[in-house]
Design an enzyme around this catalytic site. Structure first.
Site, mmCIF file in Angstrom:
data_model
loop_
_atom_site.group_PDB
_atom_site.id
_atom_site.type_symbol
_atom_site.label_atom_id
_atom_site.label_comp_id
_atom_site.label_asym_id
_atom_site.label_seq_id
_atom_site.Cartn_x
_atom_site.Cartn_y
_atom_site.Cartn_z
ATOM 1 N N GLU A 107 -35.508 10.593 38.395
ATOM 2 C CA GLU A 107 -34.618 11.259 39.340
ATOM 3 C C GLU A 107 -33.202 11.386 38.809
ATOM 4 O O GLU A 107 -32.254 11.624 39.556
ATOM 5 C CB GLU A 107 -34.608 10.500 40.674
ATOM 6 C CG GLU A 107 -34.001 9.119 40.624
ATOM 7 C CD GLU A 107 -34.989 8.016 40.292
ATOM 8 O OE1 GLU A 107 -34.712 6.863 40.658
ATOM 9 O OE2 GLU A 107 -36.036 8.298 39.665
ATOM 10 N N ASP A 127 -27.697 10.699 39.648
ATOM 11 C CA ASP A 127 -28.888 9.970 40.070
ATOM 12 C C ASP A 127 -29.069 10.133 41.576
ATOM 13 O O ASP A 127 -28.140 9.882 42.350
ATOM 14 C CB ASP A 127 -28.748 8.491 39.714
ATOM 15 C CG ASP A 127 -30.064 7.752 39.829
ATOM 16 O OD1 ASP A 127 -30.880 7.866 38.909
ATOM 17 O OD2 ASP A 127 -30.275 7.072 40.847
#
Length: 219
Positions: A121, A77
């Site tokens: 993301e 992440d």
């Protein structure tokens, strides 16, 4: 006589339509692999999408169970990406995601390793026939290479950290598939390890404490 002419005319029309349908079917068969590939690719980053990742995980899980071999997952992440996106704009955010995705792809050495954009993301990597220690090495390569991209990120909302660049947090889990666990359990363990990395300061990797694997963290 006119009836015969009509019959011949429609026979010819039907024959033409049949030929066109055969040609169309053959072209569709030839295009099918390409179209299937497009379905499995994330349009922005040009690596696998979540659908592709989930499909590969199901297949490899069964394969590793038969072989008695380990399988490892890495979830990644981007740190503070929403702030980055708001600070520099969506175009810069998209460029950042593309760079990171291709960096992750280039960090993998084997054709069987599967990188994917897991959502937003977040990225995922599947490593078949890979134990925990080898997965840690791959994860650290990803972490270091993303940081080495030197994507400048110095927002005021992070107290103006000097020379701050985009970094990534990673969680890792590894297991030999058997009747006592499944792919969902492995994903949950990897996700928990990822959030441990984020809670502990980000820009690091954490090995899952679940599935009887030893905790490890690299700063």
């Amino acid at each position: 006589m006119s009836c015969v002419l009509y019959r011949l005319y429609f026979q010819e029309q039907n024959l033409c339509e049949y030929k066109l349908s055969v040609v169309g079917f053959e072209e569709l068969q030839q295009e099918n692999p390409r179209l299937q590939g497009l379905v499995n690719v994330d349009e922005l980053t040009q690596i696998g999408n979540r659908r592709h990742f989930d499909s590969c995980l199901r297949t490899e899980w069964k394969h590793m169970a038969r072989e008695g071999s380990p399988i490892s997952l890495i979830l990644c992440d981007l740190d503070y990406f929403k702030i980055y996106n708001n600070t520099y704009g969506h175009q810069a955010g998209d460029d950042c995601l593309r760079l990171v995705a291709q960096t992750i792809r280039r960090s993998l050495d084997r054709p069987a390793d599967v990188p994917a954009r897991y959502g937003g993301e977040e990225f995922a990597v599947m490593l078949p026939e890979t134990d925990a220690s080898a997965a840690v090495v791959v994860a650290e390569q990803i972490r270091a290479k993303v940081k080495d991209l030197n994507i400048v990120f110095n927002p005021e909302s992070l107290d103006g950290l000097p020379n701050y660049v985009v970094t990534i947090s990673l969680g890792i889990a590894s297991v030999i598939p058997d009747e006592e666990n499944d792919a969902v359990t492995l994903l949950l363990a990897t996700d928990e390890a990822l959030y441990d990395s984020k809670r502990q300061g980000r820009d690091r990797l954490t090995m899952s404490t679940l599935l009887n694997f030893r905790f490890a963290a690299v700063n």
